[in-house]
Design a protein around this motif. Structure first.
Motif, short mmCIF file in Angstrom:
data_model
loop_
_atom_site.label_atom_id
_atom_site.label_comp_id
_atom_site.label_asym_id
_atom_site.label_seq_id
_atom_site.Cartn_x
_atom_site.Cartn_y
_atom_site.Cartn_z
N LEU A 16 0.85 -1.18 0.00
CA LEU A 16 0.00 0.00 0.00
C LEU A 16 0.89 1.24 0.00
N ALA A 17 0.84 2.02 -1.07
CA ALA A 17 1.70 3.20 -1.18
C ALA A 17 1.27 4.26 -0.17
N GLN A 18 2.27 4.89 0.45
CA GLN A 18 2.01 5.95 1.41
C GLN A 18 2.17 7.31 0.73
N PRO A 19 1.29 8.25 1.03
CA PRO A 19 1.43 9.58 0.43
C PRO A 19 2.76 10.23 0.83
N SER A 20 3.29 11.06 -0.05
CA SER A 20 4.52 11.80 0.24
C SER A 20 4.50 13.11 -0.55
N ILE A 21 5.16 14.12 -0.01
CA ILE A 21 5.25 15.42 -0.66
C ILE A 21 6.32 15.37 -1.74
N LEU A 22 5.96 15.66 -2.98
CA LEU A 22 6.92 15.73 -4.07
C LEU A 22 7.50 17.13 -4.21
N SER A 23 6.66 18.15 -4.09
CA SER A 23 7.13 19.53 -4.23
C SER A 23 6.04 20.47 -3.77
N TYR A 24 6.43 21.73 -3.56
CA TYR A 24 5.45 22.79 -3.31
C TYR A 24 6.07 24.12 -3.73
N VAL A 25 5.26 24.98 -4.30
CA VAL A 25 5.71 26.30 -4.75
C VAL A 25 4.64 27.34 -4.40
N PRO A 26 5.10 28.55 -3.99
CA PRO A 26 6.48 28.90 -3.64
C PRO A 26 6.87 28.30 -2.30
N ILE A 27 8.17 28.42 -1.94
CA ILE A 27 8.63 27.83 -0.68
C ILE A 27 8.53 28.83 0.48
N THR A 28 8.39 30.13 0.18
CA THR A 28 8.15 31.15 1.20
C THR A 28 7.15 32.16 0.65
N LEU A 29 6.49 32.87 1.55
CA LEU A 29 5.54 33.91 1.16
C LEU A 29 5.67 35.09 2.09
N ASP A 30 5.28 36.25 1.60
CA ASP A 30 5.34 37.48 2.37
C ASP A 30 4.03 37.66 3.14
N THR A 31 4.04 37.31 4.42
CA THR A 31 2.94 37.49 5.39
C THR A 31 1.68 36.68 5.08
N GLY A 32 1.65 35.91 3.99
CA GLY A 32 0.49 35.06 3.71
C GLY A 32 -0.54 35.74 2.84
N GLY A 33 -1.67 35.00 2.62
CA GLY A 33 -2.74 35.51 1.78
C GLY A 33 -2.60 35.15 0.32
N GLN A 34 -1.54 34.40 -0.04
CA GLN A 34 -1.34 34.02 -1.43
C GLN A 34 -1.51 32.51 -1.62
N LEU A 35 -1.41 32.08 -2.87
CA LEU A 35 -1.70 30.69 -3.23
C LEU A 35 -0.42 29.85 -3.20
N VAL A 36 -0.54 28.63 -2.65
CA VAL A 36 0.54 27.65 -2.69
C VAL A 36 0.01 26.39 -3.37
N VAL A 37 0.83 25.80 -4.25
CA VAL A 37 0.46 24.57 -4.95
C VAL A 37 1.37 23.44 -4.47
N VAL A 38 0.75 22.34 -4.04
CA VAL A 38 1.49 21.20 -3.49
C VAL A 38 1.26 19.99 -4.40
N GLU A 39 2.34 19.26 -4.72
CA GLU A 39 2.23 18.01 -5.45
C GLU A 39 2.45 16.86 -4.47
N VAL A 40 1.46 15.97 -4.38
CA VAL A 40 1.49 14.87 -3.42
C VAL A 40 1.43 13.55 -4.18
N ALA A 41 2.34 12.64 -3.88
CA ALA A 41 2.35 11.33 -4.50
C ALA A 41 1.45 10.37 -3.73
N SER A 42 0.75 9.50 -4.45
CA SER A 42 -0.05 8.41 -3.87
C SER A 42 -1.13 8.92 -2.92
N TYR A 43 -1.69 10.07 -3.23
CA TYR A 43 -2.78 10.59 -2.40
C TYR A 43 -4.12 10.11 -2.96
N ASP A 44 -5.03 9.74 -2.08
CA ASP A 44 -6.36 9.31 -2.51
C ASP A 44 -7.14 10.54 -2.97
N HIS A 45 -7.07 10.80 -4.28
CA HIS A 45 -7.61 12.04 -4.82
C HIS A 45 -9.14 12.08 -4.81
#
Length: 283
Positions: A16-45
């Protein structure tokens, strides 16, 4: 019927494959309020994700599954606004529980590009016997509209003791930006209360709207103004040899030392140079 004499067999492992983080962008943000995109492997979509930003649950309306398949999924979320610092971001299917085996985590840092910064000239030394106030210049300082309070303290490096200064008697906001955006300000502080040489860290903290603090610090050396001490050397560097007409010639340049509080009565004065590799230190 089949002939079993020609049958072969082999082992097959189903995991049974376990989910894992492949990447996320951006890696930092200025005080928040913006969008982050995360790529997750083996996630039950097929399950809606829940995302925790530190201890806070991100609203479901701020989360979207952009792409989902058995190999990897793209999930976006809007980072909640907050104070600068690093948080743990946790992603899991809704209802799996905070300790479930489908939970994945990564660290995310909020920065604040509006933090005040020191502007030259930056004070680095002060005689502990001096009564002259020290002036610190700051760029990107909050304007009168946004500034809700100001505090200054000294932290003595040797003892760790903290000395809080009182506004008016110990420090003053000499100049402050007017209404509008941030600009340059100057803060004048009285010298630290010390009886010997050492070092202190000066913390200047501006409180602004929303309960946030914008802090800047500088290290200040306290020296004995009455002690015999080295001040400077001119020049700071010089060659020991030159090549002229293909001939190498050794040089004996002269360095001028500036010292303070030279005793009026002395037996002799001497200076030596400690040479290590290509660097010479006057000792």
């Amino acid at each position: 019927s089949s002939n079993t004499d020609y049958a072969v067999s082999f082992s097959f492992v189903y995991e049974l494959a376990q989910p894992s983080i492949l990447s996320y962008v951006p890696i930092t943000l200025d005080t928040g309020g913006q969008l982050v995109v995360v790529e997750v492997a083996s996630y039950d979509h097929l399950l809606d994700p829940a995302i925790y930003f530190g201890p806070d649950l991100v609203p479901q309306g701020d989360i979207r599954v952009l792409r989902g398949d058995l190999r990897s999924s793209l999930i976006s979320f809007i980072v909640p606004r907050g104070a600068p610092g690093t948080r743990t971001v946790a992603l899991e299917p809704i209802g799996c529980g905070r300790d479930g085996d489908q939970r994945v985590e990564f660290s995310f840092t909020l920065i604040d590009s509006t933090l005040p910064v020191l502007r030259a000239p930056v004070p680095t030394r002060s005689a502990f016997q001096s009564e002259a106030w020290i002036t610190v210049y700051l760029d990107k300082f909050p304007s009168q509209t946004h500034l809700k309070g100001l505090s200054v303290n000294y932290t003595y490096d040797r003892s760790g003791a903290v000395e809080a200064l009182a506004q008016g008697s110990d420090f003053v906001l000499a100049t402050v930006p007017g209404t509008g955006s941030t600009s340059t300000a100057s803060v004048s502080v009285r010298p630290p209360m010390a009886s010997s040489a050492g070092r202190v860290t000066v913390f200047i903290v501006a409180a602004v709207e929303g309960g946030f603090e914008k802090a800047v610090s500088l290290s200040l050396e306290l020296y004995d103004a009455t002690a015999f001490r080295f001040v400077s050397v001119i020049p700071r560097e010089f060659p020991t040899a030159v090549v002229a007409n293909s001939v190498s010639r050794q040089l004996r340049p002269t360095a001028t030392l500036l010292v303070a509080n030279l005793p009026s009565v002395y037996a002799s004065i001497w200076a030596a140079m400690d040479v290590t590799g290509e660097v010479a230190d006057i000792v």
